[in-house]
Design an enzyme around this catalytic site. Sequence first.
Site, PDB file in Angstrom:
ATOM      1  N   HIS A 129       0.812  -1.220   0.000  1.00  0.00           N
ATOM      2  CA  HIS A 129       0.000   0.000   0.000  1.00  0.00           C
ATOM      3  C   HIS A 129       0.849   1.275   0.000  1.00  0.00           C
ATOM      4  O   HIS A 129       0.328   2.365  -0.206  1.00  0.00           O
ATOM      5  CB  HIS A 129      -0.975   0.006   1.191  1.00  0.00           C
ATOM      6  CG  HIS A 129      -0.346   0.235   2.525  1.00  0.00           C
ATOM      7  ND1 HIS A 129      -0.052  -0.784   3.401  1.00  0.00           N
ATOM      8  CD2 HIS A 129       0.050   1.368   3.155  1.00  0.00           C
ATOM      9  CE1 HIS A 129       0.483  -0.288   4.497  1.00  0.00           C
ATOM     10  NE2 HIS A 129       0.575   1.019   4.369  1.00  0.00           N
ATOM     11  N   ASP A 159       0.180  -7.729   1.429  1.00  0.00           N
ATOM     12  CA  ASP A 159       0.515  -6.307   1.511  1.00  0.00           C
ATOM     13  C   ASP A 159       2.029  -6.102   1.540  1.00  0.00           C
ATOM     14  O   ASP A 159       2.550  -5.279   2.293  1.00  0.00           O
ATOM     15  CB  ASP A 159      -0.133  -5.640   2.738  1.00  0.00           C
ATOM     16  CG  ASP A 159      -0.027  -4.115   2.682  1.00  0.00           C
ATOM     17  OD1 ASP A 159       0.043  -3.569   1.571  1.00  0.00           O
ATOM     18  OD2 ASP A 159       0.018  -3.484   3.746  1.00  0.00           O
ATOM     19  N   SER A 233       4.789   2.634   7.840  1.00  0.00           N
ATOM     20  CA  SER A 233       4.457   1.460   7.034  1.00  0.00           C
ATOM     21  C   SER A 233       5.637   1.058   6.159  1.00  0.00           C
ATOM     22  O   SER A 233       6.217   1.891   5.456  1.00  0.00           O
ATOM     23  CB  SER A 233       3.244   1.743   6.147  1.00  0.00           C
ATOM     24  OG  SER A 233       2.080   1.890   6.910  1.00  0.00           O
TER      25      SER A 233
END
Length: 385
Positions: A129, A159, A233
Amino acid sequence: MRRLWLLFAQTVTIALALYLVYYAVQPDFRLRRPATVQQLGTASQPAATIEAAPAPTPNSFRSAAGRAMPAVVNILTSKAVQRKHPLMRDPYFKRFFGEPDGEEEDDDQNSLGSGVIVSPDGYILTNNHVVEAADDIEVVLADGRKAKAAMVGTDPETDLAVIKIDLPKLPVIVLGHAESAKVGDVVLAIGNPFGVGQTVTMGIISALGRNNLHINHFENFIQTDAAINFGNSGGALIDTNGNLLGINSAIYSQTGGSVGIGFAIPVTTAKSVMESIIKSGHVVRGWIGVESQEITPELAKSFDLKRDSGAIIAGVVRNGPADKAGMKPGDILLSVDGKAVKDTNDMINLIAQLEPGGKSTMRVLRKSRETDLSITVGQRPRPRK
């Protein structure tokens, strides 16, 4: 003569007593030595005192952070988005002039995240993402160097993504052993929260094997209370030796900030995905074409089951591998190649690890009888974008 000897002995005893009393009331007497300082100066210039370097701080994780931080990078992405001129939204303008071509402008959407250099060849692990649909990816190293990154491949179902840069003498993180991690172990999270710059936070492993969070299709998260925020992230979750344990991926939050519930993808999963992406550009997984359902107490009662482990086969894809092998709706999958199936999540992960084209023996429970089925494993279809 005897009296003189007694007098000498008393004198020595009194002298020793005075010395011990003086030593006791001067506790820093032994420390007043030149060994702890250096005297620098001349006759015309006063001497300067330089204190000795302090000993390493107990319970400090500076060594672990120092080993891992150079390999954690900031990732800046941009995506060109076409937007129409405001006049194009005016109905009167459209009525008289129509919708002429070539009146669109480009607008950039920017975002940031983190990544981890895992190979001296320039391969970087990050979250899908962070880089999905990006038109431009720039990587900024901890030493200030910058480089454009090329997309190697992505895996939306975990992911994870792999990108690559071309720079010399890259710092590389050491891969740890997530399977050896235990709840309560101290961990550090490294990333670029909110774009403020590289940051290290500390916490513990709060839980292992977290799933059914509906974040990814394949879930086996390490949960931690080390602060993970927007921009973290794709960053690193490391142990106290500076070894990579996981890729920070998501947080549970009602405010957008860290509340002490963060999730990282274990390095074992990340390594497997990375190797598959580098080899073939995407992840190849096994598939047999079934839909499953958890065994609940209600279902166990209705099926008259005396067990709460396994996965109920709720549906079978027509002409799929399981259908061709004779698997039927209502069967309960007990094991895959001898490995026990605990629940539906376990079933999905075990089947995904199978090699497409190979044979697998799966044990099912059907009408109170256990049966072994030999299934030719298919390849899991790639998710639609």
